[in-house]
Design a protein around this motif. Sequence first.
Motif, short mmCIF file in Angstrom:
data_model
loop_
_atom_site.label_atom_id
_atom_site.label_comp_id
_atom_site.label_asym_id
_atom_site.label_seq_id
_atom_site.Cartn_x
_atom_site.Cartn_y
_atom_site.Cartn_z
N GLN A 18 44.61 44.53 45.63
CA GLN A 18 43.72 44.60 44.47
C GLN A 18 42.31 45.02 44.90
O GLN A 18 41.67 45.82 44.22
CB GLN A 18 43.67 43.26 43.75
CG GLN A 18 44.95 42.91 43.04
CD GLN A 18 44.95 41.50 42.49
OE1 GLN A 18 44.41 40.58 43.10
NE2 GLN A 18 45.58 41.32 41.34
N LEU A 66 42.25 48.69 45.62
CA LEU A 66 42.23 49.48 44.38
C LEU A 66 40.82 49.52 43.79
O LEU A 66 40.38 50.57 43.32
CB LEU A 66 43.21 48.91 43.36
CG LEU A 66 44.68 49.15 43.65
CD1 LEU A 66 45.55 48.42 42.64
CD2 LEU A 66 45.00 50.63 43.66
N GLY A 106 38.79 52.05 45.40
CA GLY A 106 39.25 53.42 45.23
C GLY A 106 40.20 53.89 46.33
O GLY A 106 40.51 55.07 46.41
N LYS A 107 40.65 52.99 47.16
CA LYS A 107 41.56 53.34 48.26
C LYS A 107 43.00 53.17 47.76
O LYS A 107 43.75 52.29 48.18
CB LYS A 107 41.29 52.45 49.46
CG LYS A 107 39.88 52.61 50.01
CD LYS A 107 39.61 51.67 51.15
CE LYS A 107 38.19 51.84 51.65
NZ LYS A 107 37.86 50.88 52.71
N THR A 108 43.39 54.08 46.87
CA THR A 108 44.67 53.94 46.18
C THR A 108 45.87 54.11 47.10
O THR A 108 46.84 53.38 46.98
CB THR A 108 44.75 54.93 45.01
OG1 THR A 108 44.55 56.24 45.51
CG2 THR A 108 43.73 54.61 43.94
N ALA A 142 46.27 50.98 49.26
CA ALA A 142 46.73 49.87 48.42
C ALA A 142 48.21 50.04 48.07
O ALA A 142 48.99 49.08 48.14
CB ALA A 142 45.91 49.80 47.14
N ARG A 143 48.60 51.25 47.74
CA ARG A 143 49.99 51.53 47.38
C ARG A 143 50.92 51.26 48.56
O ARG A 143 52.01 50.70 48.40
CB ARG A 143 50.12 52.95 46.87
CG ARG A 143 51.42 53.23 46.21
CD ARG A 143 51.46 54.53 45.42
NE ARG A 143 50.73 55.63 45.99
CZ ARG A 143 49.58 56.12 45.50
NH1 ARG A 143 49.06 55.61 44.41
NH2 ARG A 143 48.99 57.15 46.06
N ARG A 151 49.32 51.31 38.50
CA ARG A 151 47.87 51.45 38.34
C ARG A 151 47.28 52.32 39.46
O ARG A 151 46.35 53.09 39.23
CB ARG A 151 47.22 50.07 38.33
CG ARG A 151 45.77 50.09 38.01
CD ARG A 151 45.26 48.70 37.75
NE ARG A 151 43.84 48.79 37.49
CZ ARG A 151 42.93 48.05 38.08
NH1 ARG A 151 43.29 47.13 38.95
NH2 ARG A 151 41.67 48.20 37.81
N SER A 152 47.81 52.18 40.66
CA SER A 152 47.29 52.98 41.78
C SER A 152 47.48 54.47 41.52
O SER A 152 46.64 55.27 41.88
CB SER A 152 47.96 52.56 43.09
OG SER A 152 49.30 53.03 43.17
N TYR A 153 48.59 54.83 40.90
CA TYR A 153 48.81 56.23 40.54
C TYR A 153 47.87 56.67 39.42
O TYR A 153 47.31 57.75 39.46
CB TYR A 153 50.26 56.47 40.13
CG TYR A 153 51.23 56.50 41.28
CD1 TYR A 153 51.24 57.58 42.17
CD2 TYR A 153 52.11 55.46 41.51
CE1 TYR A 153 52.14 57.61 43.23
CE2 TYR A 153 52.99 55.48 42.56
CZ TYR A 153 53.00 56.55 43.43
OH TYR A 153 53.87 56.59 44.47
N LEU A 169 44.94 55.50 38.67
CA LEU A 169 43.56 55.59 39.13
C LEU A 169 43.27 56.93 39.80
O LEU A 169 42.11 57.37 39.83
CB LEU A 169 43.23 54.43 40.08
CG LEU A 169 43.07 53.08 39.42
CD1 LEU A 169 42.97 51.98 40.47
CD2 LEU A 169 41.85 53.06 38.51
N GLU A 170 44.27 57.57 40.34
CA GLU A 170 44.07 58.86 40.97
C GLU A 170 43.78 59.95 39.94
O GLU A 170 43.21 60.99 40.26
CB GLU A 170 45.27 59.24 41.82
CG GLU A 170 45.40 58.37 43.05
CD GLU A 170 46.60 58.71 43.91
OE1 GLU A 170 47.39 59.60 43.54
OE2 GLU A 170 46.73 58.07 44.97
#
Length: 75
Positions: A34, A37, A40-42, A45-46, A68-70, A72-73
């Motif tokens: 979390q 994320l 911004g380090k998606t 995090a993923r 959510r990680s996808y 946010l990109e």
Amino acid sequence: MPLSILIFSALLAQTPAPPVPPLPERSGPLRPAQLLLREGKTAEARTRLLAYLQQKPDDAEALFLVARSYLLEFA
């Protein structure tokens, strides 16, 4: 309408709402992902979330965070 009611309603309209307390910090195995994320380090995090899902594939919150990680990109 009595004057006292008018004055009271005017004062009430000018009174700001009390501040809403922040949500408590959550802890647990998903917390590091979390935080990544939020930074911004998606991709990082993923990676952590997918590793976690290998152990708990039905964890709804982890699945949500992967999605959510996808998203946010694209934001």
